[in-house]
Design a protein around this motif. Sequence first.
Motif, PDB file in Angstrom:
ATOM      1  N   TYR A  51      36.337  11.040  56.828  1.00 59.07           N
ATOM      2  CA  TYR A  51      36.452  10.601  55.437  1.00 59.07           C
ATOM      3  C   TYR A  51      35.658   9.307  55.323  1.00 59.07           C
ATOM      4  CZ  TYR A  51      39.782  14.069  53.783  1.00 59.07           C
ATOM      5  OH  TYR A  51      40.360  15.239  53.376  1.00 59.07           O
ATOM      6  N   VAL A  62      34.594   9.410  50.058  1.00 58.57           N
ATOM      7  CA  VAL A  62      35.736   8.781  49.385  1.00 58.57           C
ATOM      8  C   VAL A  62      35.213   7.627  48.534  1.00 58.57           C
ATOM      9  CG1 VAL A  62      37.966   7.660  49.667  1.00 58.57           C
ATOM     10  CG2 VAL A  62      37.234   9.406  51.311  1.00 58.57           C
ATOM     11  N   SER A 112      32.077  17.836  59.679  1.00 56.73           N
ATOM     12  CA  SER A 112      32.632  17.958  58.325  1.00 56.73           C
ATOM     13  C   SER A 112      33.008  16.583  57.788  1.00 56.73           C
ATOM     14  CB  SER A 112      33.864  18.864  58.342  1.00 56.73           C
ATOM     15  OG  SER A 112      33.512  20.184  58.667  1.00 56.73           O
ATOM     16  N   THR A 113      32.605  16.330  56.536  1.00 55.40           N
ATOM     17  CA  THR A 113      32.746  14.997  55.957  1.00 55.40           C
ATOM     18  C   THR A 113      33.229  15.095  54.516  1.00 55.40           C
ATOM     19  OG1 THR A 113      30.914  14.196  57.334  1.00 55.40           O
ATOM     20  CG2 THR A 113      31.508  12.854  55.416  1.00 55.40           C
ATOM     21  N   THR A 114      34.113  14.195  54.145  1.00 54.47           N
ATOM     22  CA  THR A 114      34.510  14.025  52.748  1.00 54.47           C
ATOM     23  C   THR A 114      34.115  12.626  52.309  1.00 54.47           C
ATOM     24  OG1 THR A 114      36.365  15.586  52.810  1.00 54.47           O
ATOM     25  CG2 THR A 114      36.468  13.841  51.163  1.00 54.47           C
ATOM     26  N   GLU A 134      37.543  15.928  60.838  1.00 51.11           N
ATOM     27  CA  GLU A 134      36.766  15.603  59.642  1.00 51.11           C
ATOM     28  C   GLU A 134      36.688  14.093  59.475  1.00 51.11           C
ATOM     29  OE1 GLU A 134      37.499  18.134  56.456  1.00 51.11           O
ATOM     30  OE2 GLU A 134      36.426  16.965  54.946  1.00 51.11           O
ATOM     31  N   GLN A 136      39.222   7.756  44.068  1.00 53.73           N
ATOM     32  CA  GLN A 136      40.445   6.965  44.010  1.00 53.73           C
ATOM     33  C   GLN A 136      40.303   5.883  42.939  1.00 53.73           C
ATOM     34  OE1 GLN A 136      41.053   5.419  47.965  1.00 53.73           O
ATOM     35  NE2 GLN A 136      41.551   7.409  48.829  1.00 53.73           N
ATOM     36  N   THR A 157      36.517  12.749  47.299  1.00 52.55           N
ATOM     37  CA  THR A 157      37.813  12.261  46.848  1.00 52.55           C
ATOM     38  C   THR A 157      37.595  10.963  46.082  1.00 52.55           C
ATOM     39  OG1 THR A 157      39.068  13.261  48.661  1.00 52.55           O
ATOM     40  CG2 THR A 157      40.066  11.377  47.556  1.00 52.55           C
ATOM     41  N   ASN A 176      39.221   7.932  58.887  1.00 51.01           N
ATOM     42  CA  ASN A 176      38.799   7.224  57.681  1.00 51.01           C
ATOM     43  C   ASN A 176      37.931   6.051  58.109  1.00 51.01           C
ATOM     44  OD1 ASN A 176      40.390   8.370  55.254  1.00 51.01           O
ATOM     45  ND2 ASN A 176      41.931   8.172  56.860  1.00 51.01           N
ATOM     46  N   MET A 181      41.248  13.516  61.948  1.00 53.57           N
ATOM     47  CA  MET A 181      40.601  12.912  60.790  1.00 53.57           C
ATOM     48  C   MET A 181      40.406  11.422  61.035  1.00 53.57           C
ATOM     49  SD  MET A 181      41.869  12.832  56.817  1.00 53.57           S
ATOM     50  CE  MET A 181      43.156  11.617  57.085  1.00 53.57           C
ATOM     51  N   GLN A 218      33.810   6.267  53.456  1.00 58.84           N
ATOM     52  CA  GLN A 218      33.799   5.388  52.284  1.00 58.84           C
ATOM     53  C   GLN A 218      32.436   5.494  51.597  1.00 58.84           C
ATOM     54  OE1 GLN A 218      33.418   0.868  52.600  1.00 58.84           O
ATOM     55  NE2 GLN A 218      35.625   1.186  52.776  1.00 58.84           N
ATOM     56  N   ASP A 241      43.076  21.765  56.959  1.00 59.06           N
ATOM     57  CA  ASP A 241      42.062  21.126  57.783  1.00 59.06           C
ATOM     58  C   ASP A 241      40.955  22.129  58.065  1.00 59.06           C
ATOM     59  OD1 ASP A 241      42.564  22.654  60.235  1.00 59.06           O
ATOM     60  OD2 ASP A 241      44.456  21.563  60.342  1.00 59.06           O
TER      61      ASP A 241
END
Length: 293
Positions: free
Chosen positions: A29, A69, A65-67, A27, A100, A98, A3, A1, A31, A202
């Motif tokens: 993450y 944030v 794969s991306t999240t 993956e 925050q 996600t 960030n 992962m 911003q 994951d």
Amino acid sequence: MVNTNGLRIARDKEFVAKLAELKPGFEVYLQFDSLRPDVHQQLRGADLTRIRQQALENLEEFGISTTLVAVIKKGLNDDEVGDIVKHALTWSCVRGVTFQPIQDAGRNDGFEPDRDRIVLSDIRRSIIEADNPFTERDVIPLPCNPESITIGYALRQGKDIAPVTSFLPREMLVDEVPNTVSFEKFPELRKRLFEFFSLESDPTNSSERLEALLCCLPEVPTPGNLEYSNIFRVVVSEFLDPHNFCISRVKRSCVHFVTLDGKIIPFDTYNLFYRDAAARARRMNSLSMLGAR
């Protein structure tokens, strides 16, 4: 992962191609605080709208794969929660968002708690009230740390999602204490739930865990050939700062830093007491105050 703020991913396709070699157990993450330039300017000091767009285009091209944030600040971008979820669903590489609540740590000049603070329940409510299928039964406390993290999972087909969290038996949710989950009556479901709603999931095991969980819920047909790309999640993760610090929540923290000397430090205390000179000064001051008692 990884960030990242996405700068190199946006500008260096060869780098993105190298990242793609790490699939499937990898993956990004990314911003992604807003769809508006003025929000980027306030939170990050520059208009990063085009950078975020180009980063997503490159991640999409290479199928990484991306999240997304998003840091949410009251009165600045809290009206964009639903729009960010919608935007995430326009990208096939994005597995979720996600959120925050803004934390009073690091670069945060001019922060005023009464004006700027937003809490987990505010963002959860925004998700529920937005134009998407997630309802209040779909976004539930994370079992390992219910006061700090809430999470909702859905099955995804293209831009369409069908939340599955609401199929948990209502008896599992303790009405008297709505941020606590009771599993004693459902031992197999308890096992599957703790396995799946784990931040350790994951891309190599999430689809298998979801399929195992769905098998415990007779109301939910289990799709065949379920893949990680068929999963979409929303998470609200509230980190601690001087305004909401709580030792019991630190002890239940699911997110940690591993230092070069092998120490494992909860994310919340790392930001407050270890990250930079100011944080270390706070730590020494706290220790001296404890010693004086």
